[in-house]
Design a protein around this motif. Structure first.
Motif, PDB file in Angstrom:
ATOM      1  N   ASP A 236     -20.663  80.105  44.623  1.00  0.00           N
ATOM      2  CA  ASP A 236     -19.674  79.469  45.498  1.00  0.00           C
ATOM      3  C   ASP A 236     -18.381  79.180  44.747  1.00  0.00           C
ATOM      4  N   LYS A 237     -17.441  78.548  45.446  1.00  0.00           N
ATOM      5  CA  LYS A 237     -16.125  78.247  44.891  1.00  0.00           C
ATOM      6  C   LYS A 237     -16.216  77.343  43.674  1.00  0.00           C
ATOM      7  N   GLU A 238     -17.113  76.358  43.719  1.00  0.00           N
ATOM      8  CA  GLU A 238     -17.243  75.427  42.595  1.00  0.00           C
ATOM      9  C   GLU A 238     -17.621  76.170  41.318  1.00  0.00           C
ATOM     10  N   GLU A 239     -18.561  77.108  41.438  1.00  0.00           N
ATOM     11  CA  GLU A 239     -18.929  77.906  40.273  1.00  0.00           C
ATOM     12  C   GLU A 239     -17.770  78.778  39.809  1.00  0.00           C
ATOM     13  N   LEU A 241     -14.562  78.173  39.963  1.00  0.00           N
ATOM     14  CA  LEU A 241     -13.620  77.354  39.201  1.00  0.00           C
ATOM     15  C   LEU A 241     -14.167  77.022  37.813  1.00  0.00           C
ATOM     16  N   ALA A 242     -15.464  76.793  37.738  1.00  0.00           N
ATOM     17  CA  ALA A 242     -16.076  76.523  36.435  1.00  0.00           C
ATOM     18  C   ALA A 242     -16.011  77.753  35.536  1.00  0.00           C
ATOM     19  N   THR A 280     -17.813  85.279  45.143  1.00  0.00           N
ATOM     20  CA  THR A 280     -18.813  84.406  45.752  1.00  0.00           C
ATOM     21  C   THR A 280     -19.616  85.158  46.807  1.00  0.00           C
TER      22      THR A 280
END
Length: 322
Positions: A236-239, A241-242, A280
């Protein structure tokens, strides 16, 4: 947080209509999205996949009319493989290739699987790979309305072959993404170093990258019949960005977050010059059109919709309605 496998592969064509005919009518893949290259809206971006265009099944093409042919060389994605369910399916594909005049080689063993090496009409190097003994990343499901019977249909993307001059650089980039070495196998070309097989996540043919060291080739020149980039699956988006932070810390310049609407992306070049993407799994291709009619009309993400009239005026007509 892990890369889960191959998300999609994007290649180049100089003839969208012929490309559509081959990949849907000969290979039996479903066109799941007809859209444009968001960085060059004068070009189509065609997505072929399984019944829904699930992540890991998508072979996509930028359409650049008049582009010269691809020149094989180092710094390239030199081989794309397409999964089928079992060894029996290979016999079907041999007969189908004969029927349609496809250039192919007899069934052989490669990297622990039975395969058929073949080419598309523009010379792209492709492989049908059997999942007879495969474990790992789950395959997709062929579209039931395909001209190819579901039991023999293409179920997704298999191992990707990268041809490089300095394998240690590409290996280092893959290790940052979580890949580990599975094995080494004899070179396809006499006198060259062994091919290094890397895998990630659950492993299996949907999560494998093969590194082919070559000292006898020039640097590649991309064109029709060549591959533009390979994308790897993340959640997903959170991953995403990480991962941007991880790549920054590793000294690998990258695009940062890019909104593609059907998925979210990040791009970077590994040190041998091959373009990698992290993409994603969602939202998916049924976001803006019904599942039943995927790919039948031109889809544009919301941020391009206000340019539809000018975009359509600059595109050559491509009939994809079934």
């Amino acid at each position: 947080m892990n890369v889960k496998g191959i998300h999609h592969i994007t290649a180049m064509t100089g003839d969208a209509a012929a490309n559509f005919q081959f990949y849907t009518e000969v290979l039996g893949m479903r066109l799941v999205k007809k859209t444009v290259n968001q960085d060059d809206t004068t070009a189509y971006h065609l997505f072929y996949g399984d019944e829904k265009g699930n992540p890991g099944t998508e072979l996509t093409f930028f359409d650049f009319p008049g582009v010269g042919p691809n020149v094989l060389g180092v710094g390239s994605i030199s081989g794309t493989s397409l999964r089928v369910a079992n060894d029996d399916a290979l016999s079907y594909w041999v007969e189908r290739f004969k029927e349609h005049g496809v250039k192919y080689s007899p069934v052989e063993d490669f990297a622990g699987r039975k395969v058929i090496f073949f080419e598309d009409p523009e010379g792209q190097q492709l492989t049908i790979v059997s999942d007879e003994n495969n474990t790992g990343v789950k395959a997709g499901k062929p579209w039931e309305k395909s001209p190819v019977p579901v039991s023999y249909g293409i179920t997704g993307l298999g191992p990707v072959l990268l041809t490089v001059r300095k394998p240690e650089f590409t290996l280092a980039a893959l290790r940052i993404l979580g890949f580990t070495e599975k094995e080494r196998i004899p070179a396809l070309t006499k006198g060259q170093e062994d091919i290094i097989v890397m895998q990630v996540g659950e492993g299996g043919s949907g999560a494998e990258v093969q590194i082919e060291p070559r000292s006898d080739l020039p640097v590649t020149s991309q064109g029709s019949g060549g591959v533009h980039h390979v994308a790897f699956r993340i959640e997903d988006k959170e991953e995403l960005l990480a991962w941007a932070e991880i790549l920054n810390q590793a000294g690998l310049p990258n695009s940062g977050f890019v909104e593609r609407f059907y998925f979210r992306s990040l791009y970077f070049r590994e040190p041998n010059g091959i373009l990698f993407e992290l993409a994603t799994d969602g939202p998916g291709f049924a976001t803006d059109e019904p599942l039943e009619t995927l790919g039948e009309s031109l889809s544009l993400p919301p941020f391009l919709e206000n340019q539809r009239v000018s975009i359509e005026a600059n595109l050559k007509s491509l009939h994809t309605k079934r």
